[in-house]
Design an enzyme around this catalytic site. Structure first.
Site, PDB file in Angstrom:
ATOM      1  N   THR A  56       4.370  -4.241  -6.326  1.00 59.45           N
ATOM      2  CA  THR A  56       4.779  -5.600  -6.442  1.00 59.45           C
ATOM      3  C   THR A  56       5.658  -5.933  -7.765  1.00 59.45           C
ATOM      4  OG1 THR A  56       2.832  -6.463  -5.293  1.00 59.45           O
ATOM      5  CG2 THR A  56       4.121  -8.127  -6.144  1.00 59.45           C
ATOM      6  N   HIS A 114       0.600  -6.597 -13.863  1.00 62.48           N
ATOM      7  CA  HIS A 114      -0.540  -7.559 -13.462  1.00 62.48           C
ATOM      8  C   HIS A 114      -1.789  -6.435 -13.385  1.00 62.48           C
ATOM      9  CE1 HIS A 114       1.400  -6.360  -9.845  1.00 62.48           C
ATOM     10  NE2 HIS A 114       0.138  -6.496  -9.021  1.00 62.48           N
ATOM     11  N   CYS A 167     -12.570 -20.175 -10.414  1.00 64.94           N
ATOM     12  CA  CYS A 167     -12.904 -21.023 -11.401  1.00 64.94           C
ATOM     13  C   CYS A 167     -14.452 -21.393 -11.516  1.00 64.94           C
ATOM     14  CB  CYS A 167     -11.916 -22.607 -11.321  1.00 64.94           C
ATOM     15  SG  CYS A 167     -12.669 -23.404  -9.894  1.00 64.94           S
ATOM     16  N   ARG A 169      -3.041 -22.020  -9.566  1.00 66.32           N
ATOM     17  CA  ARG A 169      -1.871 -21.257  -8.679  1.00 66.32           C
ATOM     18  C   ARG A 169      -0.601 -21.824  -8.949  1.00 66.32           C
ATOM     19  NH1 ARG A 169       1.455 -18.798  -7.245  1.00 66.32           N
ATOM     20  NH2 ARG A 169       1.853 -17.373  -5.451  1.00 66.32           N
TER      21      ARG A 169
HETATM   22  P1  NAD Z   1       3.782   2.069  -2.615  1.00 66.03           P
HETATM   23  O1  NAD Z   1       5.479   1.731  -2.886  1.00 66.03           O
HETATM   24  O2  NAD Z   1       3.222   3.021  -3.727  1.00 66.03           O
HETATM   25  O3  NAD Z   1       3.695   2.741  -1.260  1.00 66.03           O
HETATM   26  C1  NAD Z   1       4.196   2.292   0.036  1.00 66.03           C
HETATM   27  C2  NAD Z   1       4.034   3.473   0.894  1.00 66.03           C
HETATM   28  O4  NAD Z   1       4.921   2.849   2.027  1.00 66.03           O
HETATM   29  C3  NAD Z   1       4.902   4.618   0.566  1.00 66.03           C
HETATM   30  O5  NAD Z   1       4.212   5.871   0.503  1.00 66.03           O
HETATM   31  C4  NAD Z   1       6.052   4.626   1.251  1.00 66.03           C
HETATM   32  O6  NAD Z   1       6.502   6.020   1.870  1.00 66.03           O
HETATM   33  C5  NAD Z   1       5.474   3.913   2.785  1.00 66.03           C
HETATM   34  N1  NAD Z   1       6.488   3.378   3.699  1.00 66.03           N
HETATM   35  C6  NAD Z   1       7.644   2.731   3.357  1.00 66.03           C
HETATM   36  N2  NAD Z   1       8.115   2.253   4.490  1.00 66.03           N
HETATM   37  C7  NAD Z   1       7.272   2.653   5.474  1.00 66.03           C
HETATM   38  C8  NAD Z   1       7.475   2.921   6.931  1.00 66.03           C
HETATM   39  N3  NAD Z   1       8.592   2.114   7.402  1.00 66.03           N
HETATM   40  N4  NAD Z   1       6.604   3.525   7.534  1.00 66.03           N
HETATM   41  C9  NAD Z   1       5.566   3.889   7.131  1.00 66.03           C
HETATM   42  N5  NAD Z   1       5.316   4.136   5.767  1.00 66.03           N
HETATM   43  C10 NAD Z   1       6.386   3.592   5.038  1.00 66.03           C
HETATM   44  O7  NAD Z   1       3.047   0.456  -2.923  1.00 66.03           O
HETATM   45  P2  NAD Z   1       1.777   0.030  -3.163  1.00 66.03           P
HETATM   46  O8  NAD Z   1       1.716   0.034  -4.579  1.00 66.03           O
HETATM   47  O9  NAD Z   1       0.771   1.117  -2.302  1.00 66.03           O
HETATM   48  O10 NAD Z   1       1.734  -1.318  -2.341  1.00 66.03           O
HETATM   49  C11 NAD Z   1       2.017  -1.324  -0.918  1.00 66.03           C
HETATM   50  C12 NAD Z   1       2.207  -2.850  -0.782  1.00 66.03           C
HETATM   51  O11 NAD Z   1       1.218  -3.606  -0.859  1.00 66.03           O
HETATM   52  C13 NAD Z   1       3.535  -3.308  -1.340  1.00 66.03           C
HETATM   53  O12 NAD Z   1       4.313  -4.298  -0.433  1.00 66.03           O
HETATM   54  C14 NAD Z   1       2.911  -4.226  -2.514  1.00 66.03           C
HETATM   55  O13 NAD Z   1       3.763  -5.338  -2.832  1.00 66.03           O
HETATM   56  C15 NAD Z   1       1.784  -4.964  -1.803  1.00 66.03           C
HETATM   57  N6  NAD Z   1       0.489  -5.463  -2.305  1.00 66.03           N
HETATM   58  C16 NAD Z   1      -0.234  -6.418  -1.868  1.00 66.03           C
HETATM   59  C17 NAD Z   1      -1.145  -6.667  -2.476  1.00 66.03           C
HETATM   60  C18 NAD Z   1      -2.082  -7.931  -1.717  1.00 66.03           C
HETATM   61  O14 NAD Z   1      -2.936  -8.318  -2.295  1.00 66.03           O
HETATM   62  N7  NAD Z   1      -1.754  -8.607  -0.539  1.00 66.03           N
HETATM   63  C19 NAD Z   1      -1.778  -6.180  -3.534  1.00 66.03           C
HETATM   64  C20 NAD Z   1      -1.229  -4.864  -3.992  1.00 66.03           C
HETATM   65  C21 NAD Z   1       0.182  -4.638  -3.298  1.00 66.03           C
HETATM   66  N1  AHE Z   2       5.469 -14.388  -4.737  1.00 69.50           N
HETATM   67  C1  AHE Z   2       5.638 -13.993  -3.296  1.00 69.50           C
HETATM   68  C2  AHE Z   2       4.203 -13.770  -2.843  1.00 69.50           C
HETATM   69  C3  AHE Z   2       3.599 -12.453  -3.359  1.00 69.50           C
HETATM   70  C4  AHE Z   2       2.334 -12.228  -2.721  1.00 69.50           C
HETATM   71  O1  AHE Z   2       1.981 -12.389  -1.604  1.00 69.50           O
HETATM   72  N2  AHE Z   2       1.568 -11.701  -3.711  1.00 69.50           N
HETATM   73  C5  AHE Z   2       0.439 -11.181  -3.242  1.00 69.50           C
HETATM   74  C6  AHE Z   2      -0.217 -10.315  -4.109  1.00 69.50           C
HETATM   75  S1  AHE Z   2       0.936  -8.824  -4.361  1.00 69.50           S
HETATM   76  C7  AHE Z   2      -0.032  -7.904  -5.581  1.00 69.50           C
HETATM   77  O2  AHE Z   2       0.711  -6.724  -5.911  1.00 69.50           O
HETATM   78  C8  AHE Z   2      -0.967 -12.366  -3.063  1.00 69.50           C
HETATM   79  O3  AHE Z   2      -2.110 -12.016  -3.122  1.00 69.50           O
HETATM   80  N3  AHE Z   2      -0.311 -13.536  -2.906  1.00 69.50           N
HETATM   81  C9  AHE Z   2      -1.263 -14.642  -2.911  1.00 69.50           C
HETATM   82  C10 AHE Z   2      -0.598 -15.683  -4.055  1.00 69.50           C
HETATM   83  O4  AHE Z   2      -1.443 -16.481  -4.157  1.00 69.50           O
HETATM   84  O5  AHE Z   2       0.065 -15.280  -4.740  1.00 69.50           O
HETATM   85  C11 AHE Z   2       6.141 -15.090  -2.547  1.00 69.50           C
HETATM   86  O6  AHE Z   2       6.426 -14.929  -1.312  1.00 69.50           O
HETATM   87  O7  AHE Z   2       6.472 -16.289  -2.915  1.00 69.50           O
HETATM   88 ZN    ZN Z   3      -0.183  -5.686  -7.377  1.00 71.09          ZN
HETATM   89 ZN    ZN Z   4     -12.011 -22.344  -7.841  1.00 72.01          ZN
END
Ligand code: NAD
Ligand code: AHE
Ligand code: ZN
Ligand code: ZN
Length: 429
Positions: free
Chosen positions: A95, A115, A145, A168
């Site tokens: 991210t 982060h 909180c 947030r």
């Molecule tokens: P990373 O880049 O290390 O891993 C991503 C993996 O996806 C890689 O191994 C890549 O080869 C694979 N990939 C890419 N395109 C693909 C496809 N079409 N099909 C199959 N595999 C594919 O990333 P990461 O640090 O593991 O993070 C993964 C995702 O999660 C990112 O989008 C990140 O922003 C997100 N993320 C979200 C949260 C959350 O709270 N929702 C938290 C952390 C990270």
């Molecule tokens: N800023 C982006 C959203 C990004 C997003 O979805 N962030 C995840 C965390 S990624 C961590 O590596 C998330 O948890 N979002 C909840 C929040 O409150 O941010 C956008 O699209 O605006």
């Molecule tokens: Zn993250």
């Molecule tokens: Zn709260």
């Protein structure tokens, strides 16, 4: 910059205020001499090094799209209900790169990204309770909180979420809860915060409700893993989809996030785990963590969802997107089991991207959901993960594939994550 013997220190106050010397044994005798000296120094001199003063240190500043530079920045003292942290270790999350690349609709420049960190409290602002200089802290971008009237910290009717909205709004605007930044550059111009953490800096200031205090013995490099990606994957399996023993799971994307979903699913006793990635270098670790089937979409000439459904009878109980690619999110939903399959979006998609599927996929019983930080409440639910690690119940070391030194190391970490064989590059300052 202050010189003392052959050791150059920009800020000495933190070495007295925190336990960071313990992490640098070579400095211990020098520090003991300094403590003795300062104890006898005039008050005005000693105050210079005390908490409550701005600190000048190094940070990697994102100046614009894919433009990140190591600079000297000034970090103001913490305001009320804020904490100034000495960052010890930072792990790079995808991210951070996504925001640096300009795809984040909330992305701001100039800002200090980062982060995922293991840190030590340098000083606390007015009204902070439960945290003191020297405490080890994992800054969490999802705060807690814990106020009795917060319906997200205390949801009604048995609901569960970690999405406390208390700060947030300001966090998304790159400022502290009072609407101002604690970072300035060498010209005195404001630099924005990022995700309430900004850990690409030797020092940072965060809200007290973002601080997960961990055990005094917690290794700070391992703590950095739990600041985001690895906690997210584990929590997606445990909290968000609540994977149960005997179930089937499909994980798309085998970075640290996807691999930690696999680890979490295996720990829950999942019977079959599909690991899907375009990069076959990721399969070995996936198998080590419990994947039973490794699938490369490039090996097939039909959509990957059809491939996965074809390997089962009716699809997979639990599926996870860990790529941020909206086509992959669709594939993950469409290979979920008819009647009850659940699919979790974890990946973060670029500005303007949208997901779609035929409504029939939902009519026939699939559920589409998502997770932030794996549903973990930062302050109360992250410290037990480190306890589990220290007790040997949770393995985490395998996520650290690269290590670098100094704030400059964050630039090398970005290159490493792009290389395709990096899970987490941990940079120690
Ligand atoms: P990373 O880049 O290390 O891993 C991503 C993996 O996806 C890689 O191994 C890549 O080869 C694979 N990939 C890419 N395109 C693909 C496809 N079409 N099909 C199959 N595999 C594919 O990333 P990461 O640090 O593991 O993070 C993964 C995702 O999660 C990112 O989008 C990140 O922003 C997100 N993320 C979200 C949260 C959350 O709270 N929702 C938290 C952390 C990270
Ligand atoms: N800023 C982006 C959203 C990004 C997003 O979805 N962030 C995840 C965390 S990624 C961590 O590596 C998330 O948890 N979002 C909840 C929040 O409150 O941010 C956008 O699209 O605006
Ligand atoms: Zn993250
Ligand atoms: Zn709260």
């Amino acid at each position: 910059m202050t010189s003392f013997g052959d050791t150059k220190l920009r800020n000495l106050g933190d070495y007295f205020a925190t336990g960071s010397v313990a992490d640098r044994p070579a400095l211990s005798s020098t520090m003991a001499a300094l403590r003795h000296f300062l104890a006898r120094a005039p008050a005005s001199f000693a105050r210079h090094f005390a908490a409550g003063q701005p600190i000048t240190c190094k940070a990697a500043v994102a100046r614009g799209v894919n433009d990140i530079r190591v600079e000297e920045v000034t970090v103001a003292p913490p305001g009320p209900r804020e904490v100034r942290l000495k960052v010890h270790s930072n792990a790079l999350c995808h991210t951070d790169i996504y925001t640096l690349s300009g795809q984040d609709p909330e992305g701001l420049f100039p800002s200090i990204l980062g982060h995922e960190a293991g840190t030590v409290v340098e000083s606390v602002g007015e009204g902070v309770t439960g945290l003191k200089p020297g405490d080890k802290v994992i800054p969490c971008y999802t705060p807690q909180c814990g106020e009795p009237d917060c319906i997200f910290c205390f949801p009604p009717r048995g609901k569960r979420t970690n999405l406390c909205p208390k700060i947030r709004g300001t966090q998304g605007s790159g400022v502290m809860p009072d609407g101002t930044s604690r970072f300035t550059d060498a010209e005195g111009k404001e630099i924005k915060h990022f995700m309430g953490c900004s850990t690409f800096s030797e020092y940072t200031v965060v809200a007290d409700i973002s601080c997960a205090k961990v055990s005094d013995t917690a290794p700070l490099d391992v703590c950095s893993l739990l600041g985001c990606g690895v906690s997210t994957g584990l929590g997606a399996a445990w909290n968000t989809l609540n994977v149960e023993g005997g179930s089937s799971v499909a994980v798309f994307g085998l970075g640290a996030v996807g691999l930690s979903v696999i680890q979490g699913a295996k720990m829950r006793g999942a019977a079959r785990i599909f690991a899907i990635d375009m990069n076959p270098k990721k399969f070995e670790m996936a198998k080590d963590l419990g994947a039973t089937d490794c699938v490369n979409p490039k090996d097939y000439d039909k959509p990957i969802q059809q491939v996965i459904v074809g390997m089962t009878k009716w699809g997979v109980d639990y599926t996870f997107d860990c790529t941020g690619n909206v086509e992959v999110m669709r594939a993950a939903l469409e290979c979920a089991h008819r009647g009850w399959g659940e699919s979790c979006v974890i990946g973060v998609a670029g500005a303007g991207k949208e997901i779609s599927t035929r409504p029939f996929q939902l009519v026939t019983g699939r559920k589409w959901t998502g997770t932030a930080f794996g549903g973990f409440k930062g302050r109360s639910e992250v410290p037990p993960l480190i306890d589990d690690y220290e007790a040997g119940r949770l393995k985490l070391d395998h996520y650290i594939t690269h290590r670098f030194q100094g704030v400059e190391g964050n630039l090398k970490a970005i290159e490493a994550l792009h290389s395709g064989d990096c899970l987490r590059a941990v940079v120690t300052y």
